[in-house]
Scaffold this motif. Structure first.
Motif, short mmCIF file in Angstrom:
data_model
loop_
_atom_site.label_atom_id
_atom_site.label_comp_id
_atom_site.label_asym_id
_atom_site.label_seq_id
_atom_site.Cartn_x
_atom_site.Cartn_y
_atom_site.Cartn_z
N ARG A 21 -2.60 8.69 -3.91
CA ARG A 21 -1.92 9.95 -4.23
C ARG A 21 -0.67 10.13 -3.37
O ARG A 21 -0.67 9.85 -2.17
CB ARG A 21 -2.87 11.13 -4.01
N CYS A 22 0.40 10.63 -4.00
CA CYS A 22 1.66 10.93 -3.30
C CYS A 22 2.04 12.38 -3.53
O CYS A 22 1.43 13.09 -4.34
CB CYS A 22 2.78 10.02 -3.81
N ALA A 23 3.06 12.82 -2.80
CA ALA A 23 3.52 14.19 -2.92
C ALA A 23 4.16 14.40 -4.29
O ALA A 23 4.61 13.46 -4.95
CB ALA A 23 4.51 14.52 -1.80
N LYS A 24 4.19 15.66 -4.70
CA LYS A 24 4.74 16.01 -6.00
C LYS A 24 6.20 15.58 -6.09
O LYS A 24 7.00 15.84 -5.19
CB LYS A 24 4.63 17.52 -6.23
N GLY A 25 6.55 14.90 -7.19
CA GLY A 25 7.91 14.45 -7.40
C GLY A 25 8.23 13.13 -6.74
O GLY A 25 9.35 12.63 -6.90
N GLN A 26 7.28 12.55 -5.99
CA GLN A 26 7.57 11.30 -5.27
C GLN A 26 6.62 10.17 -5.67
O GLN A 26 6.62 9.12 -5.03
CB GLN A 26 7.45 11.53 -3.76
N LEU A 63 0.84 -1.20 0.00
CA LEU A 63 0.00 0.00 0.00
C LEU A 63 0.88 1.25 0.00
O LEU A 63 1.75 1.40 0.87
CB LEU A 63 -0.92 -0.01 1.23
N VAL A 64 0.64 2.13 -0.97
CA VAL A 64 1.40 3.38 -1.09
C VAL A 64 0.41 4.54 -1.08
O VAL A 64 -0.59 4.53 -1.79
CB VAL A 64 2.22 3.41 -2.40
N GLY A 65 0.69 5.55 -0.27
CA GLY A 65 -0.17 6.73 -0.22
C GLY A 65 0.39 7.78 0.70
O GLY A 65 0.82 7.49 1.81
N GLY A 66 0.38 9.02 0.24
CA GLY A 66 0.88 10.12 1.05
C GLY A 66 -0.14 10.61 2.06
O GLY A 66 -1.22 10.00 2.24
N LEU A 115 2.03 -4.00 4.00
CA LEU A 115 3.05 -2.99 4.24
C LEU A 115 2.63 -1.68 3.59
O LEU A 115 2.32 -1.64 2.40
CB LEU A 115 4.40 -3.47 3.70
N ALA A 116 2.62 -0.60 4.36
CA ALA A 116 2.19 0.71 3.89
C ALA A 116 3.31 1.72 4.03
O ALA A 116 3.95 1.81 5.09
CB ALA A 116 0.96 1.18 4.67
N THR A 117 3.57 2.47 2.95
CA THR A 117 4.56 3.54 2.97
C THR A 117 3.95 4.78 2.32
O THR A 117 2.89 4.72 1.71
CB THR A 117 5.84 3.15 2.21
N GLN A 118 4.66 5.90 2.44
CA GLN A 118 4.14 7.15 1.89
C GLN A 118 4.50 7.36 0.43
O GLN A 118 3.83 8.13 -0.26
CB GLN A 118 4.63 8.33 2.73
N THR A 119 5.54 6.73 -0.05
CA THR A 119 5.93 6.88 -1.46
C THR A 119 6.37 5.52 -1.99
O THR A 119 6.71 4.61 -1.22
CB THR A 119 7.10 7.87 -1.61
N ASP A 152 1.90 8.22 -12.58
CA ASP A 152 2.52 9.17 -11.66
C ASP A 152 1.48 9.51 -10.60
O ASP A 152 0.50 10.22 -10.87
CB ASP A 152 2.97 10.43 -12.40
N LEU A 153 1.68 9.00 -9.40
CA LEU A 153 0.69 9.16 -8.33
C LEU A 153 0.55 10.61 -7.89
O LEU A 153 -0.47 10.98 -7.30
CB LEU A 153 1.06 8.27 -7.15
#
Length: 720
Positions: free
Chosen positions: A508-513, A355-358, A478-482, A529-530
């Motif tokens: 959604r992730c932060a810009k550039g990540q 799982l990926v998400g900002g 497993l969850a991370t922000q990017t 590109d998330l």
């Protein structure tokens, strides 16, 4: 073509007056008065009928009086013939006494077209009255539509008029009221500015059908979706070369669906960013839907996103429990189908989930939903949450490590449980008598990143769990922000095993990540590109900017369309990433858990010694020699935590506290720690390892940096 009924009723008295001129002056005078009245008053049908009757009676009386006088009879007889004419006039006055001076809008004026009559009828029925429907509540009674003018063409229909009320009243009809009556957007209603007109008269223009403002297209340029596809997508350098597009639905150039087909060849994975570029759209406006045939791919282009209004968690709670195939519902796909992810594989063990998400992307909501699904499916959960207090579903778990140190302890416990099951199940035979177990790791980068004090140990444990735990009935969420490799401790093993052993959710992730290309490429999610997923839907910025804060409703519940929480892509093994949205948490997940207690881990040696195991490091200081057997682990746990490192033992000496504030005593310890650990650390981490406060550490770090003995990069200190 003869005269219409309305024309006949209007002009009959006048014609009668002209015809009677040759008969007698009295009759001509009476008929002419009736015809002139009909012409000037523009009366209703009942009034006209009364005028005709009055004219006929007056004409007959006039003819008789003329004959009496011509024959030389007594004039009193002729005067007596005026009595029927007077009676006819009185009858006409009685018939028209109930007529309104201002006619209702439902009665079409003579000469109106059928379309204008219909416009007037709707206005009277719903806005001004008198209505034909008993008990209907009018928008503003008496607000008639005067001076109606219709402009109709092949591609447009509009009308103008003046909303008129008696003197002293004010027009209260709004554009939204008119739009609701004629079932058109509010933007197609134009009202005059009340400041420039009388209060009781307001001009209005209503566009019932607006002409499409299509841009001018050069001759020969592609215009239809099929032509655009052939010109930009199907070419060799396009996103899907060699394909043809067949539309299945078309509601405009920005709202259509179709199927792309490649003759006798598999389409394979598609770079979504390239496809959006070919179609001159944003990536969020394009969605792909793989079909059963490798040579076909469903394509959808959206003007308004299909998932804007979301799917409420409480409405699909029965679908959260695991089905016979091991799947649970996580959300809704772009085509309105249920989005399923596997938590187990019956007959083979558990499954992983990446799982990926900002921040503010809906990641915590997805984790809470997974905890609820595991609870309803009777799956035990061990939660590792380095950032304390972020998961509301923690009470649904068998063991919760809340906080950085406790989260590391939960990882150790999960590893010990895997070793215990390996010792008890040398040759696994499913189904297990032990419950399926999930180890949920939130904010995993706080444990796995190179700057973490637990980097080496956490990386070694998670690599082993993702490699070996599935056959033992233990899955890793497993969850991370990017999606960056740094968030997984620069371990390609962890990511590959997570994707092979289950599915992935990308929010959604932060810009550039958020780019999934290059070093962060994920098979099946090429070109995504998330960071391109917006935080709000189009048009929401204007709503926020125009909001009157003085009337802000602090009790209003958030609606799904208030943000794009949970919007992203779902990837299952061997497929293309598909756009989806997780369920909207309209109620706390724990409230749907029922009265069932959390599912407990089986009674085994690892579980009985869980408190000691959680505090027992399983690697040496270099991150090597991970404990490999249950016997060694239990022996190490029973011996208790190892002795303090040399730099920490100095703090327990009597001279320690007295000398702690001494600059020359603490600086060598900082240098020794940074050189021995050989990883960058924050000031807080250094202070925790040395058993002091960051307030005492920061000045010493600055002094050591001036001596060029240590360096600082973005708040991370390391030995020079």
């Amino acid at each position: 073509m003869g005269p219409t009924r309305a024309q006949f009723i209007q002009y009959a008295p006048a014609a009668l007056a002209v015809a009677s001129v040759t008969v007698g002056p009295w009759s001509a005078l009476a008929a002419a008065a009736a015809g002139a009245g009909a012409w000037a008053v523009n009366a209703s049908a009942p009034a006209l009928r009364s005028l005709i009757a009055c004219g006929i009676t007056a004409t007959g009386s006039g003819i008789a009086a003329h004959q009496v006088l011509a024959s030389g009879m007594d004039p009193l007889f002729a005067l007596g013939l005026a009595v029927p004419a007077g009676a006819a006039v009185l009858a006409h006055r009685r018939n028209t006494a109930g007529e309104h001076t201002a006619l209702p809008a439902t009665t079409a004026a003579a000469g109106q077209s059928s379309q204008a009559q219909l416009i007037s009828a709707w206005w009277a029925e719903f806005i001004s009255g008198p209505t034909q429907t008993e008990g209907r509540k009018l928008i503003q009674a008496g607000a008639g539509l005067e001076h109606l003018a219709l402009d109709a063409g092949a591609d447009h229909v509009s009308f103008t008029g003046i909303i008129t009320l008696p003197q002293g009243q004010q027009v209260r009809v709004k554009a939204a009221d008119i739009a609701a009556v004629y079932q058109i957007p509010v933007s197609q209603v134009e009202l005059g500015d009340p400041k420039h007109y009388a209060p009781n008269a307001l001009p209005v223009t209503v566009h019932l059908k607006k002409a499409s403002s299509a841009p001018e297209i050069p001759a020969g340029a592609p215009t239809t979706p099929e032509q655009l596809w052939a010109a930009y997508v199907a070419i060799p350098e396009g996103a899907m070369p060699g394909t043809t597009l067949a539309l299945t639905r078309y509601d405009g150039p920005l709202d259509w669906e179709g199927v792309a087909t490649r003759a006798r060849r598999a389409i394979g994975t598609v770079n979504l960013q390239d496809l959006a570029g070919n179609l001159h759209l944003e990536t969020i406006q394009v969605a792909l839907a793989p079909t059963d045939k490798p040579s076909q791919m469903g394509v959808r282009v959206m003007k308004e996103h299909a998932l804007m209004h979301g799917t409420m968690l409480s409405t699909v709670v029965d679908e959260l429990a695991m089905d016979s195939r091991g799947y649970v519902r996580l959300g809704t796909y772009i085509d309105a189908q249920a989005a399923l992810v596997p938590l187990a594989q019956p007959g083979s063990g558990a499954r992983h989930l990446y799982l990926v998400g900002g921040s503010r992307s809906g990641k915590s909501g997805v984790l809470e939903q997974i905890l609820l699904s595991a609870h309803k499916s009777r799956i035990a959960v061990i939660l590792s949450s380095p950032q304390a207090g972020t998961i509301a579903g923690a009470p649904l778990t068998a063991h919760c490590g809340d906080g950085l140190d406790e989260a590391m302890g939960a990882l150790r416990l999960a590893y010990a449980l895997m070793l215990d099951r390996e010792a008890r199940y040398r040759s696994p035979a499913f189904p297990f008598t032990d419950p399926l177990t999930l180890i949920v790791i939130d904010e995993a980068h706080m444990l796995l990143a190179a700057s973490s004090q637990y980097h080496a140990e956490a990386k070694a444990i998670v690599e082993q769990l993702t490699r070996r735990s599935l056959k033992r009935g233990i899955g890793v969420v497993l969850a991370t922000q990017t999606p960056l490799a740094e968030d997984l401790g620069n371990s390609s093993i962890i990511r590959s095993q997570l994707l092979i052993g289950g599915g992935a959710v990308f929010l959604r992730c932060a810009k550039g990540q958020g780019s999934l290309v290059g070093a962060n490429a994920v098979e099946g999610a090429e070109g995504i590109d998330l960071s391109k997923i917006p935080s709000t839907w189009p048009g929401q910025y204007a709503k926020v900017a125009d909001r009157d804060m003085s009337g802000l409703n602090t009790e209003a519940a958030a609606e799904p369309e208030d943000g794009t929480f949970g919007l992203g892509y779902l990837l299952t093994p061997g497929s293309q990433a598909v756009q989806f949205r997780s369920l909207h948490l309209d109620v706390p997940p724990a409230s749907l858990a029922g009265n069932q207690p959390p599912v407990a881990v089986e009674d085994c040696d690892a579980w009985r010694l869980r408190e000691a195991i959680a505090q027992t490091p399983m690697v040496d200081q270099r991150g090597k020699n991970l404990v490999g057997s249950l016997a060694d682990l239990l022996t190490k746990a029973q011996q208790g935590p190892p002795g303090l490192p040399q730099q920490q033992r100095a703090q327990t000496d009597p001279a320690g506290p007295a000398g702690e504030d001494g600059q020359e005593l603490i600086k060598p310890r900082i240098l020794e720690l940074l050189r021995e650990e050989s990883i960058p650390m924050t000031a807080e981490t250094i202070a925790r390892k040395l058993g002091t406060s960051a307030k005492n550490i920061r000045p010493r770090l600055s002094e050591l940096k001036k001596r060029n003995e240590i360096t600082n990069e973005s708040g991370l200190w390391r030995a020079a």
